[in-house]
Design an enzyme around this catalytic site. Structure first.
Site: not given
Length: 292
Positions: A22, A67, A185, A228, A256
């Protein structure tokens, strides 16, 4: 024998991996036995595995837990077992379903907790008034008949941003590369993190809060040459700070923010005006784990 286009195959059909359960069980619990109320807002999903062949192959449901019963169980067990961490509640549900299902061999419970913060009045959190917070807490509990129990946790939909101390330069270029280097940035992402614990008798609330705090702290404490690098730094910091965490997987979609060209209007953009775009976006994912 079964014939099919392109050739003849022999053998009979068999049931492969299967599970049922469920999902989307929405439950809100309010603890009212103190003047300062406590609130849990959860989405629970239950999945069971076991010997369900009779139901699939011959339509015999006599050993299947409905369920609908699973849904009822979540609400009923919340009365006495949803009193602390969602991981502990998940463990109680797993234990129950392994015992309740006649042919259940493995149970998995996934819980999402939606945050509610106390509304502050005159600098103090109100006793029973809340405002929806950001991010979602996750828990995953898996158990088998032999007593095996595994607990994992995580967070999702947590939007973070830093407006400088991030760059992207010195990257590989080919004939289709048009992106310029930058050493300043905006770095914005929606944090999704999943981690696993090495045991079950742990202070899950303390650990989850600590991991989240460590993610925040590491996101802020360095110049990021790439998403990264930031991902790895965060994973490494979490594992160093919390020995009970075995490994952590992080997913960082790059939200971005592109400097908008104001020169065509005779204006300079000194890193103030950005075009926030959702698609397409970079997606950086990785796992940091302990070396064995």
């Amino acid at each position: 024998m079964t014939e099919a286009a392109g050739g003849t195959r022999t053998g009979r059909m068999v049931l492969g991996q299967n599970n049922y359960g469920k999902a989307g069980v929405r439950i809100v619990k309010v603890r009212r036995d103190t003047e300062r109320h406590e609130l849990w807002d959860l989405d629970v999903a239950v999945a069971l595995e076991g010997d369900f062949k009779a139901a699939h192959v011959s339509g015999d449901n006599s050993k299947l837990l409905a369920t609908d019963t699973m849904r009822n169980t979540v609400y009923a067990l919340a009365k006495d077992h949803l009193t602390g961490s969602i991981e502990e509640f998940g463990l109680a549900l797993v234990d129950h379903f392994l015992e309740a299902g006649p042919t259940v061999e493995r149970a998995r419970v996934n819980i999402t907790q939606f945050p509610w913060d106390r509304i502050e009045v005159d600098g103090r959190g109100h006793e029973h008034s809340f405002v929806r917070g950001s991010g979602e807490r996750k828990a995953k509990v898996v158990g088998g008949e032999g007593g095996e129990r595994r607990v994992g946790a995580g967070l999702d939909n947590l939007l973070v941003m830093k407006t400088t101390a991030s760059g992207w330069e010195g990257f590989f270029r080919d004939r289709f590369t048009t992106l310029p280097d930058t050493n300043d940035r905006i770095l914005a992402t929606i944090v999704t993190a999943d981690w696993s614990y090495g045991g079950v008798g742990l202070d899950f609330d303390r650990l989850w809060g600590g991991v989240q705090d460590q993610i925040f702290a590491t996101f802020t404490d360095h110049f990021s040459p790439s998403v990264q690098n930031t991902l790895y730094r965060i994973g490494e910091a979490v594992l160093e700070a919390y020995p009970d965490v075995e490994k952590i997987r992080l997913s960082f979609p790059n939200k971005h923010h592109i400097p908008y060209d104001l020169s065509r209007f005779g204006m300079e953009n000194e890193g103030e005006i950005f075009w926030a775009t959702n698609e397409p976006y970079g997606l950086i994912e990785g796992t940091v784990e302990r070396e064995h």
